[in-house]
Design a protein around this motif. Structure first.
Motif, short mmCIF file in Angstrom:
data_model
loop_
_atom_site.label_atom_id
_atom_site.label_comp_id
_atom_site.label_asym_id
_atom_site.label_seq_id
_atom_site.Cartn_x
_atom_site.Cartn_y
_atom_site.Cartn_z
N UNK A 217 0.86 -1.18 0.00
CA UNK A 217 0.00 0.00 0.00
C UNK A 217 0.89 1.23 0.00
N UNK A 218 0.88 1.91 -1.14
CA UNK A 218 1.83 2.99 -1.33
C UNK A 218 1.53 4.15 -0.39
N UNK A 219 0.25 4.39 -0.14
CA UNK A 219 -0.09 5.50 0.76
C UNK A 219 0.35 5.15 2.18
N UNK A 220 0.21 3.89 2.57
CA UNK A 220 0.67 3.49 3.91
C UNK A 220 2.17 3.70 4.05
N UNK A 221 2.91 3.43 2.99
CA UNK A 221 4.36 3.64 3.05
C UNK A 221 4.68 5.14 3.19
#
Lengths: 211, 211
Positions: free
Chosen positions: A192-196
Motif C-alpha cells: 500500500x503505497x499510501x501506507x508507506x
C-alpha cells in the motif's frame, strides 16, 4: 531448517540473488560475504547468518561460488519453478503491474486478468482477454493460478480473497487498504503505497517532535 | 512517548485511521477497541496497546470518540500537515503513482516530476512539466520537497538518493531493487513488487517442503 525465517531475511535473500545475477553477468566466479553484504545493505556477519539458516555454503577464505549460490537461492525462494498469476483489477495499478517487465523475467506469468467493470471485460491486454470478476473461481481453477493479485477497492477485497482461496489460490498480493482474513497457511503480502508514505511522514514527524 | 514504534504498529495506525474515517462517514460517534481491531486485522488488546504508546485515549465501557481519535491519529502520523513530494522517474510505476487518487487526498502533493529521458523532459503531466533529472537538487530546494519518490532503475537510485537528501529531502520512497545508504535520521521505505511476489513464492515453497 527453521520454518521461522524473518521477513527481513527473505527480503535480503532477494537482494543477494540480484547481486549474484549481476556478478555472474560480469563473469565473477566467487563472491565474499562482504560483497554480498554491500548489495544487501547489511554486514558480512548478517549474510553468513541469513544463509546458514538454509544449509552450509561457501568455503572459508574462498567465499561463495556465484553460480551455485545463485541456484540455491533461487530454489530457496521458490523461483526454480514458474508461478501462474491471476490479476484481479484492471485499473491503473493493475496495468502498471501487468506491464512490469520484471514479473515474467522472475518467473511470474500473468495467466488471467479480471475486472468488475463491464466496459473493461472483453478488451485485450496483449494476449489476454479481460474476464468478468464473476468468473474468478472458474478462472483460478481452470488456469491453475497459484497466486492472485488483488488490485481492487478495499470493500471488494475480502470477498475476492475468500473466493480465490476457495478455488485453489495459494497466496495473495494485496493492494487494497484492508487487512485480509484468510485461512492459515495462505500467505498474504500487503502493498500500500499510501501506507508507506504515511510511515515516512510518521518517522519525520516523530523525529521532529523529539528534536 | 517511546521513539521505538514498530513498523507493524505504524501500519495498524494507518488501518485504524481508515476505519475511523469510514465510521465518521457513517455517523458513528464512538467506536470500541473490538471494532477497530476487526478493521486492523488484530485484537482489541493490540489496539489498546498500540494506542497506549501515544497517550491515554478512550473511556472504559464507552470506547473511543471517533472524531477525536481520528484527529489524534492524523497528528501522530504527521497527516495534519501537507507533504510536498518530488517524483523521480516518469515511467510506468511513476505514472501509476502520479495518478493515484489517494495520494493528494491523504496530504501528499506531487510538486515535481523528473526524468532522465530527454524525450520525456518538457512534456506535461496535468499541471506539471517534467524536468530533467539533472535539476534534482534545484527542484528539491526551490520547491521545498519533503519527500522524494525514486521510481528509477537500481543503478541510478543511490546517486539520486544522495543528491535528494543533500538538497534537503527528508524521506525517500524507493521502488528500485537496491538497498539505499542514506544518513541517519532519513527514513527510507522500500516498495518492490517482485520482492513481495518472491516472499509469497518463498512461503509456499517452504510450506510444501515441510508438508
Amino acid at each position: 531448517m527453521s520454518r521461522r525465517v524473518s521477513e527481513s531475511t527473505i527480503r535480503r535473500l532477494s537482494y543477494y540473488l540480484r547481486a549474484l545475477e549481476a556478478l555472474e553477468g560480469s563473469g565473477a566466479a566467487t563472491v565474499s560475504s562482504e560483497e554480498l553484504a554491500e548489495r544487501g545493505g547489511t554486514t558480512a556477519a548478517q549474510v553468513r547468518k541469513d544463509l546458514s539458516q538454509f544449509g552450509s555454503f561457501g568455503k572459508r577464505g574462498l567465499g561463495y561460488a556465484v553460480k551455485e549460490l545463485e541456484c540455491t537461492l533461487r530454489r530457496i525462494l521458490g523461483l526454480h519453478v514458474r508461478w501462474r498469476v491471476a490479476l484481479v483489477g484492471a485499473g491503473r495499478i493493475g496495468s502498471a503491474l501487468f506491464e512490469y517487465p520484471n514479473f515474467a523475467q522472475r518467473g511470474f506469468d500473468c495467466v488471467a486478468v479480471l475486472d468488475a467493470d463491464p466496459a473493461k471485460v472483453g478488451s485485450r491486454w496483449g494476449p489476454i482477454l479481460i474476464r468478468p470478476v464473476s468468473e474468478l473461481e472458474r478462472t483460478v481453477r481452470e488456469l491453475e493460478a497459484d497466486l492472485v493479485i488483488l488490485a481492487v477497492p478495499p470493500e471488494a477485497a475480502q470477498d475476492l480473497a475468500e473466493r480465490a482461496v476457495g478455488a485453489g489460490a495459494r497466496g495473495i498480493l494485496n493492494f487494497a487498504a484492508v487487512q485480509l482474513r484468510v485461512p492459515r497457511g495462505i500467505p498474504v503480502k500487503d502493498v500500500n503505497l499510501v501506507f508507506e508514505m504515511e510511515a515516512l511522514s510518521f518517522a519525520i514527524t516523530q523525529a521532529d517532535s523529539h528534536a
